[in-house]
Design an enzyme around this catalytic site. Sequence first.
Site, PDB file in Angstrom:
ATOM      1  CG  HIS A  65      -4.856   0.410  -6.630  1.00 59.46           C
ATOM      2  ND1 HIS A  65      -3.821  -0.458  -7.096  1.00 59.46           N
ATOM      3  CD2 HIS A  65      -3.835   1.504  -6.096  1.00 59.46           C
ATOM      4  CE1 HIS A  65      -2.917  -0.234  -6.644  1.00 59.46           C
ATOM      5  NE2 HIS A  65      -2.802   0.980  -6.058  1.00 59.46           N
TER       6      HIS A  65
ATOM      7  CD  GLU B 121      -1.035   6.092  -0.994  1.00 58.37           C
ATOM      8  OE1 GLU B 121      -0.814   5.944   0.203  1.00 58.37           O
ATOM      9  OE2 GLU B 121      -1.259   5.214  -1.894  1.00 58.37           O
TER      10      GLU B 121
ATOM     11  CG  ASP C 269      -4.754  -3.179  -8.741  1.00 56.85           C
ATOM     12  OD1 ASP C 269      -5.525  -2.086  -8.554  1.00 56.85           O
ATOM     13  OD2 ASP C 269      -3.874  -3.475  -7.943  1.00 56.85           O
TER      14      ASP C 269
ATOM     15  CG  ASN D 187       1.424   7.767  -7.493  1.00 59.88           C
ATOM     16  OD1 ASN D 187       0.831   8.097  -8.542  1.00 59.88           O
ATOM     17  ND2 ASN D 187       1.684   6.638  -6.661  1.00 59.88           N
TER      18      ASN D 187
HETATM   19  O1  9MR Z   1       1.721  -3.223  -3.132  1.00 63.03           O
HETATM   20  C1  9MR Z   1       2.210  -2.720  -1.954  1.00 63.03           C
HETATM   21  C2  9MR Z   1       2.397  -3.741  -0.810  1.00 63.03           C
HETATM   22  O2  9MR Z   1       3.035  -4.947  -1.111  1.00 63.03           O
HETATM   23  C3  9MR Z   1       2.645  -3.053   0.532  1.00 63.03           C
HETATM   24  O3  9MR Z   1       2.542  -3.976   1.530  1.00 63.03           O
HETATM   25  C4  9MR Z   1       2.187  -1.751   0.885  1.00 63.03           C
HETATM   26  C5  9MR Z   1       2.535  -1.107   1.968  1.00 63.03           C
HETATM   27  O4  9MR Z   1       3.522  -0.379   1.603  1.00 63.03           O
HETATM   28  O5  9MR Z   1       2.103  -0.979  -0.366  1.00 63.03           O
HETATM   29  C6  9MR Z   1       1.444  -1.395  -1.460  1.00 63.03           C
HETATM   30  O6  9MR Z   1       1.614  -0.510  -2.634  1.00 63.03           O
HETATM   31  C7  9MR Z   1       0.926   0.671  -2.338  1.00 63.03           C
HETATM   32  C8  9MR Z   1       1.793   1.897  -3.068  1.00 63.03           C
HETATM   33  O7  9MR Z   1       2.938   1.929  -2.436  1.00 63.03           O
HETATM   34  C9  9MR Z   1       1.027   3.038  -2.845  1.00 63.03           C
HETATM   35  N1  9MR Z   1      -0.583   3.035  -3.301  1.00 63.03           N
HETATM   36  C10 9MR Z   1      -1.338   1.900  -2.792  1.00 63.03           C
HETATM   37  C11 9MR Z   1      -0.418   0.530  -3.008  1.00 63.03           C
HETATM   38  C12 9MR Z   1      -1.309  -0.744  -2.574  1.00 63.03           C
HETATM   39  O8  9MR Z   1      -1.488  -0.386  -1.163  1.00 63.03           O
END
Ligand code: 9MR
Length: 261
Positions: A173, A94, A204, A136
């Site tokens: 997403h 990101e 998702d 990613n």
């Molecule tokens: O699904 C993840 C959630 O449980 C965490 O609280 C959050 C913060 O670390 O991260 C979510 O996963 C993210 C992923 O690491 C990167 N892309 C976006 C995902 C959804 O926020």
Amino acid sequence: NREFNSVTPENEMKIDATEPQQNQFTFGNADRIVNHALGRGMKVRGHTLAWHSQQPGWMQNMSGSALRSAMLNHVTRVATYYRGKIDSWDVVNEAFADGSSGARRDSNLQRTGNDWIEAAFRAARAADPGAKLCYNDYNTDDWTHAKTQAVYNMVRDFKTRGVPIDCVGLQSHFNSGSPYPGNYRTTLSSFAALGVDVQITELDIEGSGTSQATAYRNVVNDCLAVARCTGITVWGIRDTDSWRASGTPLLFDGNGNKKPA
Ligand code: 9MR
């Protein structure tokens, strides 16, 4: 165990989880997932070595050359610890801004210098030469979006200059505000044409029933149509465990039963 042949730790390999204090590494929770997977012949996607978010407090407070060194040390130590066990690493996550700018996202890592991403990839390659190294991101699914083009241009530049990169992860997403784009297959094939694998990394799709099933089918068919699309990871198994639980975006309901998708 019945449905998947690859697993990704949703949070357990993030920087705050693996290096909560500087130079004190904790791998217990990640190890449980890795050992479970490898014991059953599943692959592991590592997520993630360098990211502006989920940094431990000590890293959030760093900047400049000290932060650059700490980031590279983190990449090296974690990738070395898991050397030989990770199929693909999300080396950098990101790093681009949303919207029309096509610019890098501002962050403490970005402010260490524009070459922080390639420095992270070189460190990861040195630490685990056998792992596929991925960039990613999200909102990079629609081929016409500025962010997609910006990532594409970075990957093309890396390939031209010999920066070690093997794959691009499209988080994917999808919901009503960010729907499955009709040009998704073009995005997958365009990245693949640069000579990298493409992986769908956090799929998702909010919705239910037939329309949700159709969107999942479209995504899978797009991946199957592109030879270098080498994996589809869903971001959770049961709807109730999703980060977007209210959108019921996954393949199994809260009881673990298969949905139409
Ligand atoms: O699904 C993840 C959630 O449980 C965490 O609280 C959050 C913060 O670390 O991260 C979510 O996963 C993210 C992923 O690491 C990167 N892309 C976006 C995902 C959804 O926020």
